[in-house]
Write an enzyme that holds these catalytic residues in place. Structure first.
Site, PDB file in Angstrom:
ATOM      1  N   HIS A 189      61.026  37.067   2.876  1.00 22.36           N
ATOM      2  CA  HIS A 189      60.504  37.426   1.553  1.00 22.36           C
ATOM      3  C   HIS A 189      59.094  36.832   1.442  1.00 22.36           C
ATOM      4  O   HIS A 189      58.799  35.808   2.061  1.00 22.36           O
ATOM      5  CB  HIS A 189      61.439  36.785   0.512  1.00 22.36           C
ATOM      6  N   CYS A 220      59.462  42.770  -1.986  1.00 25.04           N
ATOM      7  CA  CYS A 220      58.710  41.555  -1.597  1.00 25.04           C
ATOM      8  C   CYS A 220      58.886  41.241  -0.123  1.00 25.04           C
ATOM      9  O   CYS A 220      58.969  40.066   0.273  1.00 25.04           O
ATOM     10  CB  CYS A 220      59.109  40.343  -2.441  1.00 25.04           C
ATOM     11  N   LYS A 240      69.664  33.946  -9.684  1.00 23.14           N
ATOM     12  CA  LYS A 240      70.408  34.802  -8.744  1.00 23.14           C
ATOM     13  C   LYS A 240      71.859  34.360  -8.630  1.00 23.14           C
ATOM     14  O   LYS A 240      72.627  34.898  -7.831  1.00 23.14           O
ATOM     15  CB  LYS A 240      69.737  34.777  -7.371  1.00 23.14           C
ATOM     16  N   ASP A 259      65.706  29.172   3.211  1.00 25.10           N
ATOM     17  CA  ASP A 259      65.591  29.913   1.963  1.00 25.10           C
ATOM     18  C   ASP A 259      66.983  30.468   1.663  1.00 25.10           C
ATOM     19  O   ASP A 259      67.422  31.440   2.284  1.00 25.10           O
ATOM     20  CB  ASP A 259      64.557  31.033   2.144  1.00 25.10           C
ATOM     21  N   GLN A 283      69.409  34.105  -1.328  1.00 21.56           N
ATOM     22  CA  GLN A 283      70.417  35.175  -1.288  1.00 21.56           C
ATOM     23  C   GLN A 283      71.752  34.701  -0.716  1.00 21.56           C
ATOM     24  O   GLN A 283      72.660  35.513  -0.548  1.00 21.56           O
ATOM     25  CB  GLN A 283      69.901  36.359  -0.448  1.00 21.56           C
TER      26      GLN A 283
HETATM   27  N1  PLP Z   1      63.600  34.385  -1.083  1.00 26.79           N
HETATM   28  C1  PLP Z   1      64.423  35.418  -1.080  1.00 26.79           C
HETATM   29  C2  PLP Z   1      65.210  35.745   0.160  1.00 26.79           C
HETATM   30  C3  PLP Z   1      64.571  36.204  -2.227  1.00 26.79           C
HETATM   31  O1  PLP Z   1      65.384  37.263  -2.213  1.00 26.79           O
HETATM   32  C4  PLP Z   1      63.801  35.870  -3.375  1.00 26.79           C
HETATM   33  C5  PLP Z   1      63.888  36.705  -4.584  1.00 26.79           C
HETATM   34  O2  PLP Z   1      64.153  37.878  -4.539  1.00 26.79           O
HETATM   35  C6  PLP Z   1      62.968  34.758  -3.326  1.00 26.79           C
HETATM   36  C7  PLP Z   1      62.890  34.038  -2.159  1.00 26.79           C
HETATM   37  C8  PLP Z   1      62.158  34.348  -4.505  1.00 26.79           C
HETATM   38  O3  PLP Z   1      62.987  33.908  -5.540  1.00 26.79           O
HETATM   39  P1  PLP Z   1      62.375  33.569  -6.966  1.00 26.79           P
HETATM   40  O4  PLP Z   1      61.593  34.784  -7.392  1.00 26.79           O
HETATM   41  O5  PLP Z   1      63.572  33.334  -7.817  1.00 26.79           O
HETATM   42  O6  PLP Z   1      61.516  32.370  -6.816  1.00 26.79           O
END
Ligand code: PLP
Length: 417
Positions: A131, A373, A234, A208, A211
């Site tokens: 992401h 993203c 999430k 990270d 998910q």
């Molecule tokens: N990393 C992953 C794999 C994600 O799916 C997301 C959000 O969709 C993020 C990071 C970023 O999360 P946030 O926008 O809550 O900071």
């Protein structure tokens, strides 16, 4: 798969009643089919109530007031930290830093640990399926330090090609930063194996878990990850709060990221002394009520059971692959369902992903369309966009049937044009 004869790991309808928004009609009175859970999840009444109750009865600033209400607010806020610490099996609450979300958590590491430890020519190993939140902070670090970013490639079926790891991990690799679950492909990455191999090569690892933390048990000690980041929204918590877990020894050695109130022990006109963990990384008024709401979400998640959530979403994903796979124009991205979480991204022959999402919306079905993203991943896949249906434990097999019927309908609309 005959879904009606399968004993489901959990009964979604027994939980759905807790989510007011799921019974709200949308678009001319149609029932909402919410399949955009990878973007954000919905909240049960218990979380909403915890937020309302805090504002109505216990709200004041934390760690500051020498008054009764502030003590209550502080206790609730710190209780939430304790719940999170137990939820991820951290060694102590000192290792749980409240952030605004995964994005801020990764930026914190890039700025604080990165600026203190990365020198010209050092290497940071990422993957092709990240992401933007786990790409751009490292681009920015590269601009500041002239370090080198390298990427674990993906295989044709959307898994990490770990055969490349031996050459990609070098004596210059300082950090491996990887997603646990791809927000596009749904791939569940073998993080424990990657952590072990990175550690053997002398690198530390950031996971990270945006998910994964909401969907399956997460044990940071078992993974032996050095940093783990995830977002409250999430996992049924409020937006505006997230978590950075870090091993205590690493966090203690890192300089503060943001400066201001709360993160100091002492301030003089010409210098400051930082506070101990976790306050050192929590400058200013923290997300008090969102953190308390996240604590309530964790209580709820534990009641449902993380393993059951994982097992149930596996069934839903298999069923989605089977059901949608009968549509000849449907092409799913990523690996076979048993290797992925509850995320089904796809393309449809002859219909642009944005049109797919719009046509589904006519049926009250909420999915996401675009690059999610993850522009470099889409480029690698040779597409600019995809549609994405993503599940949570409150979704039902019947909703997948509705998705399939609506996709067939979208095809009919396009054939008529
Ligand atoms: N990393 C992953 C794999 C994600 O799916 C997301 C959000 O969709 C993020 C990071 C970023 O999360 P946030 O926008 O809550 O900071």
């Amino acid at each position: 798969m005959n879904i009606s004869t399968i004993r489901l790991p959990l009964e979604p309808n027994s939980w759905r009643a807790d989510f007011p928004i799921l019974s709200r009609p949308v678009r001319d009175g149609q029932p909402l089919v919410y399949l955009d859970n990878a973007a954000t999840t919905q909240r049960p009444r218990q979380v909403i109530q915890a937020i309302v109750d805090t504002y109505e009865n216990h709200y004041a600033n934390v760690h500051r007031g020498i008054h009764w209400l502030s003590d209550q607010s502080t206790d609730l806020f710190e209780d939430a930290r304790q719940k999170i610490s137990k939820f991820i099996n951290a060694n102590s609450e000192q290792e749980v830093i409240f952030t605004t979300g995964t994005t801020m958590a990764i930026n914190l590491v890039a700025r604080s640990w990165g600026d203190a430890n990365i020198r010209t020519g050092d290497e940071i190993l990422l993957t092709e399926m990240e992401h933007h939140a786990n790409l751009v902070p490292w681009h920015q670090l590269q601009e500041r330090t002239d370090c080198r970013l390298r990427h674990i490639p993906i295989t044709d079926d959307g898994q990490l090609n770990l055969a490349t790891l031996d050459t990609l991990l070098t004596d210059r690799t300082r950090l491996v930063s990887i997603t646990h679950v791809s927000n596009v492909l749904g791939t569940i990455n073998p993080v424990a194996e990657i952590v072990a191999r990175a550690h053997a090569a002398g690198a530390i690892v950031l996971v990270d878990a945006a998910q994964s933390a909401p969907h399956s048990p997460l044990d940071v000690q078992q993974l032996d990850a050095d940093f783990v980041a995830f977002s409250g929204h999430k996992m049924m918590g409020p937006s505006g709060v997230g978590v950075l877990y870090g091993k205590q020894s690493l966090l203690e050695a890192m300089p503060p990221f943001l400066g201001g109130g709360n993160m100091i022990r002492r301030v003089k006109l010409d210098r400051f002394e930082p506070a101990d963990l976790p306050a050192k990384f929590e400058a200013g008024t923290p997300p008090i009520v969102p953190a308390i709401g996240l604590g309530a979400a964790i209580d709820y998640l534990l009641q449902v059971g993380l393993q059951k959530i994982h097992d149930y979403e596996q069934v839903l994903t298999q069923y989605a692959h089977e059901t949608l796979g009968r549509i000849p124009e449907f092409h799913s991205l990523g690996p076979a369902p048993e290797r992925k979480a509850g995320i089904v991204s796809f393309t449809m022959d002859g219909i642009h992903p944005h049109d797919v999402a719009q046509l589904l919306d006519r049926h009250g079905i909420a999915v996401r369309a675009g690059h999610h993203c993850a522009m470099p991943l889409h480029k690698k896949l040779g597409i600019t966009a995809s549609s994405r249906a993503s599940f949570y434990f409150y979704n039902t097999p019947a909703e997948i049937d509705q998705l399939a019927a609506a996709l067939e309908d979208a095809l009919r609309v396009f054939r008529r044009r």
